[in-house]
Design an enzyme around this catalytic site. Structure first.
Site, PDB file in Angstrom:
ATOM      1  N   HIS A  83      -2.585 -21.490  22.169  1.00 30.27           N
ATOM      2  CA  HIS A  83      -1.349 -21.035  21.282  1.00 30.27           C
ATOM      3  C   HIS A  83      -1.415 -21.121  19.844  1.00 30.27           C
ATOM      4  CE1 HIS A  83       3.046 -23.582  21.468  1.00 30.27           C
ATOM      5  NE2 HIS A  83       2.838 -23.785  20.597  1.00 30.27           N
ATOM      6  N   HIS A  85       0.207 -19.552  15.589  1.00 28.15           N
ATOM      7  CA  HIS A  85       1.037 -19.518  14.993  1.00 28.15           C
ATOM      8  C   HIS A  85       0.221 -18.180  13.332  1.00 28.15           C
ATOM      9  CE1 HIS A  85       4.131 -21.370  17.128  1.00 28.15           C
ATOM     10  NE2 HIS A  85       3.668 -22.555  17.335  1.00 28.15           N
ATOM     11  N   LEU A  86       0.229 -17.598  13.888  1.00 24.88           N
ATOM     12  CA  LEU A  86       0.266 -16.835  12.403  1.00 24.88           C
ATOM     13  C   LEU A  86       1.081 -16.623  11.497  1.00 24.88           C
ATOM     14  CD1 LEU A  86      -2.487 -15.238  14.691  1.00 24.88           C
ATOM     15  CD2 LEU A  86      -3.077 -17.078  13.472  1.00 24.88           C
ATOM     16  N   ARG A  87       2.747 -16.576  11.482  1.00 23.71           N
ATOM     17  CA  ARG A  87       3.603 -16.429  10.752  1.00 23.71           C
ATOM     18  C   ARG A  87       4.245 -14.990  10.475  1.00 23.71           C
ATOM     19  NH1 ARG A  87       5.578 -20.431  12.548  1.00 23.71           N
ATOM     20  NH2 ARG A  87       4.662 -22.623  11.450  1.00 23.71           N
ATOM     21  N   ASN A 117       6.925 -16.483  17.469  1.00 27.48           N
ATOM     22  CA  ASN A 117       8.978 -17.125  16.547  1.00 27.48           C
ATOM     23  C   ASN A 117       7.841 -16.470  15.061  1.00 27.48           C
ATOM     24  OD1 ASN A 117       6.200 -18.329  15.644  1.00 27.48           O
ATOM     25  ND2 ASN A 117       7.867 -20.208  15.904  1.00 27.48           N
ATOM     26  N   ASP A 177       8.319 -20.262  21.910  1.00 28.75           N
ATOM     27  CA  ASP A 177       8.082 -21.364  21.626  1.00 28.75           C
ATOM     28  C   ASP A 177       7.859 -21.678  20.280  1.00 28.75           C
ATOM     29  OD1 ASP A 177       5.589 -24.050  21.420  1.00 28.75           O
ATOM     30  OD2 ASP A 177       5.386 -22.880  19.784  1.00 28.75           O
ATOM     31  N   HIS A 204       8.255 -23.989  26.114  1.00 26.00           N
ATOM     32  CA  HIS A 204       8.244 -25.503  25.246  1.00 26.00           C
ATOM     33  C   HIS A 204       8.985 -25.807  25.815  1.00 26.00           C
ATOM     34  CE1 HIS A 204       9.485 -26.879  20.578  1.00 26.00           C
ATOM     35  NE2 HIS A 204       9.999 -27.402  21.129  1.00 26.00           N
ATOM     36  N   ASP A 330      -1.731 -25.396  18.976  1.00 27.92           N
ATOM     37  CA  ASP A 330      -0.196 -24.783  18.116  1.00 27.92           C
ATOM     38  C   ASP A 330      -0.208 -24.966  16.454  1.00 27.92           C
ATOM     39  OD1 ASP A 330       2.315 -25.191  17.988  1.00 27.92           O
ATOM     40  OD2 ASP A 330       2.929 -27.302  18.406  1.00 27.92           O
ATOM     41  N   HIS A 334       2.549 -24.401   7.294  1.00 30.82           N
ATOM     42  CA  HIS A 334       3.568 -24.511   6.229  1.00 30.82           C
ATOM     43  C   HIS A 334       3.226 -24.006   4.964  1.00 30.82           C
ATOM     44  CE1 HIS A 334       6.319 -24.692   9.334  1.00 30.82           C
ATOM     45  NE2 HIS A 334       5.722 -25.466  10.355  1.00 30.82           N
TER      46      HIS A 334
END
Lengths: 469, 347
Positions: A83, A85-87, A117, A177, A204, A330, A334
């Protein structure tokens, strides 16, 4: 039964050939007695006295051998995060595959699963292949893309799951997710459809109507702070529905970031019924509670929200006894402006790759809740099994893939987000002292991290250089 | 006390100091020249991200009566929606020379964030943040309750608290910053707090509050409160989302003429059956949460609340900006004999 075999999508990039054999001296596998390990040609070539003897022979023959002194350090199988998030693509200001991969290596992760996402969403073969390629080019860790369940994560119609499965990224894990696949019919169809590609759906769990405008866990603290609540039942009701759906259609369900005591009880019940369900918990849900929100610091804003101390206790117990199978970070970087604003406007999520192991040591090892073997199972073996990566998450034994992490459990450090490799500065542990420092990470025998700092990637990248020499 | 952010974090001594100072400030408001020199040369900015003419005017009047310069900054909507961050807005205000920022914001915690971040050295006064708190409203309500009881007993309100008083708050507790601030403050000052509301308008977790909770207003009135505080019902809560209709709300939770008759016969603060005080933070929805007769009843203190609002806000600004914690200095400043040249609070 699998009808499509998994291609060797983690094949070593060509620049990896140059990696010298590595002799690790005096490390304690799983916290056991100190031993030597010889890594050669991507595998664990020898253990104990044989390792030192073979290393000496190699040196005599003129083969350079890198010796790593690891006295007092624990050797664990490389961590596998289901899980992350590499954006990239789309939010390269928040993170790129390169920066996220560096953070993963520094955290001891030899494989991360990039959530879908991005912008555009990873809902097509093109996007998952792009992310997969960027990961291979970076070479700091394995980057396995996750495919979206629905087109644009909109929860309306299935994305081309088959095309993503057959792509060079060989997607097996499908998740919206960030969004819940809330439509029960769509969830049923997704669970059924992934059976054709030997895949699974990672949910999710968040009932959207019960969480409209939700800002934090609904309970005593939200009542006081006057913030719209995110009730535990919004998670639990979806999990209850989904385990029944998975049972009904005979498919595999993975529950992302379980955050409540009630969810644990439902998953325990489902497992006792024989439902093919696995579950994940994040490091932050093992340590932090909704009391943190009293500061109104948006660094604590995350989805699902931080819950109560009672939930934290239940999650720790469930991770220890295996009801919760794995730890997933997770990791959600940001940019500063997404957090330096009013709580209600702030983005949800916190970074996690570089602090996951220290948080686990603090919450699970130092408390005596579990031992290093169970930690290795929850962070490496089980996540690899869930994704059916045959050659990952393997035990520390001769002949196995040389994915290893060396961690010094005694070193305590104050978390300084500005020193992290991730672009995100949104670590909820800023200023907090945590135990355990990753000293080295080996990716198929190649030292991507040495002395607690980035060394070289398997493609020849360094901390200062992103293009191969 | 550097900021006033919430009543949950306000100690009994600080709350009492504000109320006692407010008594001195009230005296100023009745003078022919309603002005003190204490904040001459200081600048107070009202930063309102949400419309509230009443609260803004009240703070503005308070600052001006203390001779402060007042700048009004309207920033409707959230900072994100208008493309400027809260951080940039506040640093702009500080660069303009603000000493205190009075902030109204739709986001819970906005004033806390301002005070906690190292963005500014200004004193921060929370003038209402989302559905979290509205501390000066609770302070003016406490001043009203304290004065009401002292007047009934014929004593000086200064130095007293609310011990032994029973206060019933009726209405939308869930979405009310006024209710939250009052629950904490009235409890701190020794009052017994009762709440009456539809279950849908009470937060999950209310059982942890220092308050008795009723679903039935008539049962709550039977407990003989000294004061009844009616909260405004927002139009967007109606239409089935939280209760079936305005009519049903009025019948079950409104201060109707029938319930006014009950309130008029309560022992009240005078303990002589002269009735309980009626409070309302305003503006009143006549015919919804309060009948016209109750709105115009001599028991209704709503206009006292407005004038007490100015006194309380003068006290807060004075205490935050002059660094003076006690009522004595304020009394000295408020006394006509005070010599402005000896005013140590000036920069």
């Amino acid at each position: 039964m699998s009808t499509i075999s998994q291609p060797p999508h983690f094949a070593a990039p060509s620049a990896e050939e140059a990696t010298a054999p590595v002799l690790i001296r005096g490390a304690r596998p799983y916290g056991d007695e100190p031993t030597d390990l010889l890594l050669r040609a991507g595998r664990i070539a020898a253990l104990g006295a044989q390792a030192a003897a073979t290393a000496a022979e190699l040196a005599e023959d003129g083969t350079p051998v890198l010796t790593v002194e690891a006295a007092g350090q624990i050797a664990l199988p490389g961590l596998v995060d289901l899980h992350t998030h590499l954006r990239e693509p789309g939010r390269e200001d928040a993170e790129t595959v390169e920066t996220g991969s560096r953070a993963a290596a520094l955290g001891g992760f030899t494989a991360v699963h990039a959530m879908a996402n991005s912008t555009p969403a990873a809902d097509s073969a093109g996007v998952v292949e792009q992310v997969h390629r960027l990961g291979r080019e970076a070479g700091w860790t394995r980057v396995q893309p996750v495919g979206a369940v629905s087109v644009g994560l909109a929860g309306e119609r299935l994305a081309e799951l088959g095309a993503m499965a057959e792509s060079s990224a060989a997607v097996r894990m499908f998740s919206d997710d960030g969004m819940c696949v809330h439509d029960p019919v769509l969830m049923r169809r997704a669970l059924e459809y992934v059976k054709a590609v030997d895949g699974f759906v990672a949910q999710h769990a968040q009932e959207p109507r019960l969480t409209a405008g939700a800002q934090m866990h609904e309970g005593a603290v939200s009542a006081e702070l006057g913030m719209p609540g995110w009730p535990a039942v919004a998670e639990e009701s979806i999990i209850a529905r989904d385990v029944l759906l998975a049972e009904h259609v005979g498919s595999r369900l993975h529950v992302c970031h379980v955050s409540t005591r009630g969810s644990v009880e439902i998953i325990r019940w489902a497992k006792s019924r024989g439902v093919d369900v696995t579950a994940e918990v994040t490091p932050h849900h093992l340590l932090l509670t909704d009391e943190q929100v009293r500061s109104f610091d948006p660094v604590y804003k995350v989805n699902p929200p931080l819950r109560t101390a009672e939930d934290v206790e239940a999650l720790r117990a469930a991770l220890a006894d295996g009801t919760i199978d794995v730890v997933g970070t997770d990791h959600a970087p940001h940019p500063d402006q997404a957090k330096e604003c009013e709580w209600v406007d702030a983005a949800m999520g916190m970074t996690g790759l570089e602090t996951a192991l220290p948080v686990l040591i603090a919450t699970m090892i130092e408390t005596g809740a579990m031992d290093w073997r169970r930690l290795a199972e929850a962070t490496s073996a089980r996540p690899a099994q869930i994704h059916r990566h045959a050659h990952l998450g393997r035990p520390i034994a001769v002949g196995e893939t040389a994915d290893l992490v060396l961690v010094d459990p005694a070193e305590r450090r104050t978390v300084r987000p500005e020193e992290h490799a991730t672009k995100g500065r949104n670590s909820p542990y800023a200023g907090r002292e945590l135990p355990g420092r990753v000293r080295a990470t080996f990716l198929e025998g190649h030292p991507v991290v040495l002395d607690g700092a980035l060394a070289t990637s398997r493609t020849g990248r360094t901390a200062d250089r992103t293009v191969a020499p | 006390m550097k900021h006033l952010l919430s009543t949950a974090s306000l100690a009994h001594a600080d709350a009492s100091a504000i109320l006692d100072t407010a008594e001195e400030m009230s005296a100023v408001s009745t003078r022919e020249v309603k002005k003190l020199p204490t904040l001459r040369g200081r600048t107070v900015v009202t930063l309102f991200h949400e419309d509230s003419t009443r609260t803004r005017v009240s703070f503005e009047a308070a600052a001006k009566r203390l001779s402060a310069d007042v700048m009004n900054f309207s920033a409707k909507g959230s900072s994100v929606s208008k493309g400027e961050s809260l951080k940039d807005t506040v640093q702009t205000l500080e660069a303009l020379g603000a000493d205190a920022v009075v902030m109204r914001h739709a986001a819970a915690g906005a004033a806390h964030q301002l005070a906690a971040a190292d963005w500014t050295d200004c004193a921060v006064v929370n003038a209402g943040d989302g559905t979290h708190e509205h501390p000066t409203q609770a302070l003016l309500d406490a001043l009203t309750l304290r004065r009401g009881r002292a007047a009934a007993a014929g004593v000086d309100p200064r130095g007293t608290d609310l011990a032994g008083m029973r206060v019933l708050i009726v209405g939308d507790i869930l979405h009310s910053r006024v209710a939250r601030s009052n629950v904490w403050l009235l409890h701190t000052l020794g009052a017994e707090v009762h709440l009456a509301a539809p279950p849908t308008l009470l937060p999950v977790g209310v059982e942890h509050w220092p308050a008795a909770v009723h679903y039935d207003v008539d049962v709550a009135l039977a407990a003989e409160p000294d004061a009844v505080m009616m909260l405004r019902v927002q139009a967007e809560r109606m239409g089935g989302a939280f209760f079936p209709s305005a009519g049903e709300y009025t019948r079950r939770w409104g201060l109707t003429d029938e319930r006014l008759a009950v309130v008029e016969r309560l022992p009240g603060p005078a303990r002589d059956g002269s009735g309980a005080m009626i409070l309302h933070p305003g503006p009143m929805n006549r015919g919804v949460e309060i009948s016209s007769a109750a709105a115009d009843s001599p028991l209704n203190r709503v206009l006292d609340q407005v004038s007490h609002g100015v006194s309380v806000r003068m006290a807060v600004l004075h205490l935050l900006l002059s660094g003076d914690r006690g009522p004595d200095r304020a009394a000295e400043a408020a006394s006509p004999a005070a010599d402005p040249s000896t005013d140590r609070s000036r920069p």
